[in-house]
Design a protein around this motif. Structure first.
Motif, PDB file in Angstrom:
ATOM      1  N   VAL A   4       0.817  -1.207   0.000  1.00 52.35           N
ATOM      2  CA  VAL A   4       0.000   0.000   0.000  1.00 52.35           C
ATOM      3  C   VAL A   4       0.855   1.263   0.000  1.00 52.35           C
ATOM      4  O   VAL A   4       2.000   1.253   0.438  1.00 52.35           O
ATOM      5  N   GLN A   5       0.259   2.352  -0.471  1.00 56.28           N
ATOM      6  CA  GLN A   5       0.923   3.652  -0.481  1.00 56.28           C
ATOM      7  C   GLN A   5      -0.120   4.757  -0.490  1.00 56.28           C
ATOM      8  O   GLN A   5      -0.958   4.801  -1.381  1.00 56.28           O
ATOM      9  N   PRO A   6      -0.105   5.661   0.513  1.00 57.47           N
ATOM     10  CA  PRO A   6      -1.003   6.817   0.442  1.00 57.47           C
ATOM     11  C   PRO A   6      -0.449   7.853  -0.536  1.00 57.47           C
ATOM     12  O   PRO A   6       0.757   8.057  -0.616  1.00 57.47           O
ATOM     13  N   ILE A  57       4.028  -2.742   3.458  1.00 57.79           N
ATOM     14  CA  ILE A  57       3.329  -4.028   3.468  1.00 57.79           C
ATOM     15  C   ILE A  57       2.164  -3.963   4.442  1.00 57.79           C
ATOM     16  O   ILE A  57       2.346  -3.661   5.623  1.00 57.79           O
ATOM     17  N   SER A  58       0.970  -4.213   3.917  1.00 54.04           N
ATOM     18  CA  SER A  58      -0.284  -4.366   4.674  1.00 54.04           C
ATOM     19  C   SER A  58      -0.877  -3.096   5.270  1.00 54.04           C
ATOM     20  O   SER A  58      -2.077  -3.020   5.448  1.00 54.04           O
ATOM     21  N   ARG A  59      -0.068  -2.117   5.623  1.00 52.48           N
ATOM     22  CA  ARG A  59      -0.614  -0.872   6.168  1.00 52.48           C
ATOM     23  C   ARG A  59       0.337   0.277   5.843  1.00 52.48           C
ATOM     24  O   ARG A  59       1.516   0.066   5.658  1.00 52.48           O
ATOM     25  N   ILE A  60      -0.223   1.472   5.792  1.00 52.64           N
ATOM     26  CA  ILE A  60       0.607   2.633   5.474  1.00 52.64           C
ATOM     27  C   ILE A  60       1.517   2.969   6.650  1.00 52.64           C
ATOM     28  O   ILE A  60       1.285   2.558   7.787  1.00 52.64           O
ATOM     29  N   ASN A  61       2.551   3.753   6.382  1.00 54.66           N
ATOM     30  CA  ASN A  61       3.442   4.269   7.404  1.00 54.66           C
ATOM     31  C   ASN A  61       2.710   5.444   8.070  1.00 54.66           C
ATOM     32  O   ASN A  61       2.741   6.565   7.580  1.00 54.66           O
ATOM     33  N   ASN A  62       2.013   5.155   9.163  1.00 53.27           N
ATOM     34  CA  ASN A  62       1.176   6.172   9.811  1.00 53.27           C
ATOM     35  C   ASN A  62       1.949   7.408  10.249  1.00 53.27           C
ATOM     36  O   ASN A  62       1.457   8.529  10.117  1.00 53.27           O
ATOM     37  N   GLN A  63       3.158   7.222  10.768  1.00 49.22           N
ATOM     38  CA  GLN A  63       3.932   8.358  11.247  1.00 49.22           C
ATOM     39  C   GLN A  63       4.253   9.321  10.103  1.00 49.22           C
ATOM     40  O   GLN A  63       4.044  10.521  10.205  1.00 49.22           O
ATOM     41  N   PHE A  64       4.734   8.796   8.990  1.00 45.16           N
ATOM     42  CA  PHE A  64       5.056   9.654   7.850  1.00 45.16           C
ATOM     43  C   PHE A  64       3.786  10.279   7.271  1.00 45.16           C
ATOM     44  O   PHE A  64       3.770  11.455   6.908  1.00 45.16           O
ATOM     45  N   GLU A  66       0.973  11.055   8.810  1.00 46.19           N
ATOM     46  CA  GLU A  66       0.494  12.143   9.684  1.00 46.19           C
ATOM     47  C   GLU A  66       1.342  13.394   9.526  1.00 46.19           C
ATOM     48  O   GLU A  66       0.804  14.502   9.460  1.00 46.19           O
ATOM     49  N   VAL A  67       2.661  13.242   9.477  1.00 47.00           N
ATOM     50  CA  VAL A  67       3.537  14.406   9.304  1.00 47.00           C
ATOM     51  C   VAL A  67       3.243  15.086   7.968  1.00 47.00           C
ATOM     52  O   VAL A  67       3.115  16.300   7.893  1.00 47.00           O
ATOM     53  N   SER A  68       3.105  14.275   6.929  1.00 45.05           N
ATOM     54  CA  SER A  68       2.876  14.826   5.599  1.00 45.05           C
ATOM     55  C   SER A  68       1.496  15.465   5.469  1.00 45.05           C
ATOM     56  O   SER A  68       1.367  16.607   5.033  1.00 45.05           O
ATOM     57  N   SER A  69       0.462  14.740   5.865  1.00 49.21           N
ATOM     58  CA  SER A  69      -0.908  15.240   5.652  1.00 49.21           C
ATOM     59  C   SER A  69      -1.332  16.288   6.676  1.00 49.21           C
ATOM     60  O   SER A  69      -2.018  17.237   6.329  1.00 49.21           O
ATOM     61  N   GLN A  70      -0.927  16.137   7.918  1.00 52.05           N
ATOM     62  CA  GLN A  70      -1.361  17.051   8.974  1.00 52.05           C
ATOM     63  C   GLN A  70      -0.354  18.161   9.262  1.00 52.05           C
ATOM     64  O   GLN A  70      -0.681  19.127   9.930  1.00 52.05           O
ATOM     65  N   GLY A  71       0.860  18.008   8.750  1.00 52.69           N
ATOM     66  CA  GLY A  71       1.894  19.012   8.990  1.00 52.69           C
ATOM     67  C   GLY A  71       2.209  19.808   7.749  1.00 52.69           C
ATOM     68  O   GLY A  71       1.714  20.909   7.542  1.00 52.69           O
ATOM     69  N   TRP A  72       2.985  19.202   6.877  1.00 50.63           N
ATOM     70  CA  TRP A  72       3.479  19.917   5.700  1.00 50.63           C
ATOM     71  C   TRP A  72       2.374  20.376   4.772  1.00 50.63           C
ATOM     72  O   TRP A  72       2.487  21.419   4.128  1.00 50.63           O
ATOM     73  N   VAL A  82      -5.418   5.782  -0.778  1.00 52.34           N
ATOM     74  CA  VAL A  82      -4.424   4.740  -0.573  1.00 52.34           C
ATOM     75  C   VAL A  82      -4.475   3.792  -1.764  1.00 52.34           C
ATOM     76  O   VAL A  82      -5.522   3.233  -2.072  1.00 52.34           O
ATOM     77  N   LEU A  83      -3.343   3.651  -2.436  1.00 53.36           N
ATOM     78  CA  LEU A  83      -3.234   2.685  -3.521  1.00 53.36           C
ATOM     79  C   LEU A  83      -2.863   1.337  -2.926  1.00 53.36           C
ATOM     80  O   LEU A  83      -2.085   1.264  -1.974  1.00 53.36           O
ATOM     81  N   SER A  84      -3.397   0.288  -3.502  1.00 53.15           N
ATOM     82  CA  SER A  84      -3.143  -1.061  -3.013  1.00 53.15           C
ATOM     83  C   SER A  84      -2.727  -1.944  -4.179  1.00 53.15           C
ATOM     84  O   SER A  84      -3.340  -1.893  -5.250  1.00 53.15           O
ATOM     85  N   PHE A  85      -1.691  -2.738  -3.973  1.00 50.36           N
ATOM     86  CA  PHE A  85      -1.151  -3.609  -5.013  1.00 50.36           C
ATOM     87  C   PHE A  85      -1.048  -5.026  -4.480  1.00 50.36           C
ATOM     88  O   PHE A  85      -0.705  -5.237  -3.320  1.00 50.36           O
TER      89      PHE A  85
END
Length: 112
Positions: A4-6, A57-64, A66-72, A82-85
């Protein structure tokens, strides 16, 4: 198992336009994507990995995320998806599995 990748709606638009998921390094080569591309990170520690597409794998990197979407990017008028492959892509040529986020020293990786 899924990979997965947001991404932002701008990233999704670029993928749909190009009909492919491109590495960050390859985005500037497409003059149309030049007007769509907006980097998620201000700077990157993983310069040697910019020609790879990184998926979790299986879930997004929540920490990154949150920083990207809620910060920057909290002031920007964008939305996220979220793209899923299917994990079968791990068996494709030039695909590597890394033990952790590739920006850390000491990460080991291998072809599966």
């Amino acid at each position: 198992m899924l990979l997965v990748q947001p991404i932002t709606n701008e990233g999704l638009l670029g993928i749909l336009y190009a009909k492919t998921l491109k590495s960050r390094k390859r985005l500037p080569a497409d003059k149309q994507l030049e007007y769509i591309f907006k980097p998620n990170a201000i700077w990157r520690k993983d310069q040697e990995w910019l020609d790879y597409v990184n998926l979790s794998i299986s879930r997004i990197n929540n920490q990154f995320f949150e920083v990207s979407s809620q910060g920057w990017h909290r002031e920007r008028n964008i939305w996220w998806c979220v793209l899923s492959f299917d994990a079968i892509i791990l068996t494709h040529p030039n695909v590597y599995f890394a033990t952790t986020n590739n920006m850390y020293r000491g990460v080991s990786y291998e072809r599966l």
